[in-house]
Scaffold this motif. Structure first.
Motif, short mmCIF file in Angstrom:
data_model
loop_
_atom_site.label_atom_id
_atom_site.label_comp_id
_atom_site.label_asym_id
_atom_site.label_seq_id
_atom_site.Cartn_x
_atom_site.Cartn_y
_atom_site.Cartn_z
N ASP A 37 0.85 -1.19 0.00
CA ASP A 37 0.00 0.00 0.00
C ASP A 37 0.88 1.25 0.00
OD1 ASP A 37 0.87 0.49 2.63
OD2 ASP A 37 -1.04 -0.10 3.54
N GLN A 69 -7.40 -5.06 -0.26
CA GLN A 69 -7.58 -3.68 -0.71
C GLN A 69 -7.67 -3.54 -2.23
OE1 GLN A 69 -4.84 -0.95 1.24
NE2 GLN A 69 -4.77 -2.25 3.06
N CYS A 71 -6.13 -5.10 -4.73
CA CYS A 71 -4.91 -5.14 -5.54
C CYS A 71 -4.78 -6.40 -6.38
CB CYS A 71 -3.66 -4.96 -4.67
SG CYS A 71 -3.26 -6.41 -3.65
#
Length: 135
Positions: A37, A69, A71
């Motif tokens: 992140d 998240q 990805c």
């Protein structure tokens, strides 16, 4: 990978660690990628390792794919690109448990299709094998 093992263990009763050894990516034709992140924290991982020695139909196997998240698509695309461009693979294969419908749907959205079981997955009704041509 520990977070992935925990999720898989809760979903299937098996964390999947018996089918992957981190040394598998020590081969020069294998790779482990990490997604981070904005603060540098790891939010995903994925690897591939050689599956076939055939120079004509050169296949790699995706292992330990995990994403948080949102990805996952970027991580999978990075694995596919690297496998094709750096290592010359023409096909990526993977296996997941049939109960893992979220993973199956994810891979289908990204062009993977069910294929005949291979290797340790032959005769295992709980597994689904998938593949995608990349090269």
């Amino acid at each position: 990978m520990a977070r992935l093992s925990a999720v898989l263990g809760a979903l299937t009763g098996d964390g999947g660690t018996s089918s992957f050894d981190p040394a598998d990516v020590a081969d020069g034709r294998a790779v482990m990628l990490l997604a981070r992140d904005g603060h540098g924290a790891v939010i995903g991982c994925g690897a591939y390792r050689p599956l076939t020695p055939d120079a004509v139909d050169k296949a790699a196997e995706i292992k330990r794919m995990y994403a948080e998240q949102g990805c996952g698509a970027a991580l999978l695309a990075a694995l596919e690109q690297r496998a094709a461009e750096r290592d010359g693979y023409t096909r990526l294969c993977l296996s997941t448990r049939r109960v893992n419908t979220r993973a199956i749907a994810f891979y289908e959205r990204h062009g993977y299709r069910e294929t005949a079981p291979y290797g340790r997955y032959v005769g295992r009704a709980q597994s689904i094998c998938m593949e995608k041509r990349i090269g």
